[in-house]
Design an enzyme around this catalytic site. Sequence first.
Site, PDB file in Angstrom:
ATOM      1  N   HIS A 135      38.095  51.460  31.815  1.00 43.63           N
ATOM      2  CA  HIS A 135      38.334  50.010  31.734  1.00 43.63           C
ATOM      3  C   HIS A 135      38.259  49.394  33.137  1.00 43.63           C
ATOM      4  O   HIS A 135      37.598  48.364  33.341  1.00 43.63           O
ATOM      5  CB  HIS A 135      39.716  49.773  31.109  1.00 43.63           C
ATOM      6  CG  HIS A 135      40.180  48.358  31.135  1.00 43.63           C
ATOM      7  ND1 HIS A 135      40.058  47.506  30.050  1.00 43.63           N
ATOM      8  CD2 HIS A 135      40.787  47.633  32.108  1.00 43.63           C
ATOM      9  CE1 HIS A 135      40.561  46.327  30.369  1.00 43.63           C
ATOM     10  NE2 HIS A 135      41.012  46.375  31.601  1.00 43.63           N
ATOM     11  N   GLU A 136      38.921  50.030  34.104  1.00 46.06           N
ATOM     12  CA  GLU A 136      38.904  49.510  35.470  1.00 46.06           C
ATOM     13  C   GLU A 136      37.525  49.643  36.107  1.00 46.06           C
ATOM     14  O   GLU A 136      37.090  48.770  36.854  1.00 46.06           O
ATOM     15  CB  GLU A 136      39.957  50.233  36.312  1.00 46.06           C
ATOM     16  CG  GLU A 136      41.385  50.097  35.803  1.00 46.06           C
ATOM     17  CD  GLU A 136      41.820  48.655  35.631  1.00 46.06           C
ATOM     18  OE1 GLU A 136      41.345  47.785  36.387  1.00 46.06           O
ATOM     19  OE2 GLU A 136      42.636  48.390  34.726  1.00 46.06           O
ATOM     20  N   HIS A 139      35.471  46.731  35.157  1.00 45.80           N
ATOM     21  CA  HIS A 139      35.754  45.537  35.964  1.00 45.80           C
ATOM     22  C   HIS A 139      34.891  45.551  37.226  1.00 45.80           C
ATOM     23  O   HIS A 139      34.343  44.521  37.633  1.00 45.80           O
ATOM     24  CB  HIS A 139      37.230  45.504  36.363  1.00 45.80           C
ATOM     25  CG  HIS A 139      38.148  44.955  35.314  1.00 45.80           C
ATOM     26  ND1 HIS A 139      37.907  43.767  34.651  1.00 45.80           N
ATOM     27  CD2 HIS A 139      39.328  45.431  34.829  1.00 45.80           C
ATOM     28  CE1 HIS A 139      38.896  43.537  33.798  1.00 45.80           C
ATOM     29  NE2 HIS A 139      39.762  44.532  33.878  1.00 45.80           N
ATOM     30  N   GLU A 205      38.873  40.897  30.151  1.00 42.85           N
ATOM     31  CA  GLU A 205      39.565  42.084  29.640  1.00 42.85           C
ATOM     32  C   GLU A 205      38.816  42.658  28.436  1.00 42.85           C
ATOM     33  O   GLU A 205      38.716  43.877  28.275  1.00 42.85           O
ATOM     34  CB  GLU A 205      41.008  41.736  29.270  1.00 42.85           C
ATOM     35  CG  GLU A 205      41.889  41.351  30.445  1.00 42.85           C
ATOM     36  CD  GLU A 205      41.971  42.442  31.491  1.00 42.85           C
ATOM     37  OE1 GLU A 205      41.996  43.642  31.129  1.00 42.85           O
ATOM     38  OE2 GLU A 205      41.993  42.110  32.691  1.00 42.85           O
TER      39      GLU A 205
END
Length: 320
Positions: A135-136, A139, A205
Amino acid sequence: MWSLKIRMYLLTAILFAVIYAIISMISAYLGIGNFYFYLVLSLVIMLGQYMLGPKIVEWTMRVKYLGDDERPELHDMVKSLAVAAKVPVPRIGIAQISVPNAFAFGRTLKDSRICVTEGILNLLDEEELKAVIGHEMSHIKNRDVLTITLLSVIPMILYRIAWQFMFFGNRREREGPNVVLIGVVAFIFYFLTNLLVLYASRIREYFADKGSVDLGNNPSRLASALYKLVYGSARMPREALKDVEGMKAFFANDPSRALADFRDLRQLDLDGSGTISVSELDALRTKDIKLNFGDKMLELLSTHPNMLKRIKRLSNWDKE
């Protein structure tokens, strides 16, 4: 996925259209020179935030970067995800705080960093931790930290305009209600554009969740990780949560909403195992998520999506 990207691009266009309209209105009334002083000042502040931001994050989160021989399993995990995402391997750090979470930051792809907190390391299993790091990593790949920084300058400019004309306008030289009116209009636009920036933050997100799945992580593992992060944050004392309040937009979930999120997600854990299995995630896919008025307002003013809606979207991606 493309519908989310289109909304992000459209939102960016709307925000810059708003600031262009405000520039035109105030320039026509007051003259170009006076306005550009505040515009340049805001841009200088944004540049300072851009340059000093990583150091501020490091100091606030008490980040300690790992050497090559420290926690090799974490290095391997980050490197494999970076290769899959086709981005440079970011620096890896441990944030010396007890709130379980992870975050990414940095000015460019080459300057990127991924950090996990001390609280997350003993909470998640290997697959769940990999899903959160994915997930990071997304980003970083999406460069959305820079996008949010650029968008955030628009409400900041409008706020400074509103403050100047509502409280510090030179009314002896410009008598009449128009000066205050400009301030009021600027404040209204500040509030509305800030809501749009919060919306953009929530959209990113969803981007990152989908990006983690695209990197090969199982949606149910990411759902379980979010569930555990919510549970872990809900157990934290208020003082610990208050210490990270200003950084929550960087996190994988919003720690300040942990208690409410935990109440929502606990109903998905049908067998009480403390995780969200593939079958439990699949059961959610066929259900409708309806938020009450309070939940909708809370989401409207939040940097993160409603957690039930977020897990529901993961259930759809799991089916795909």
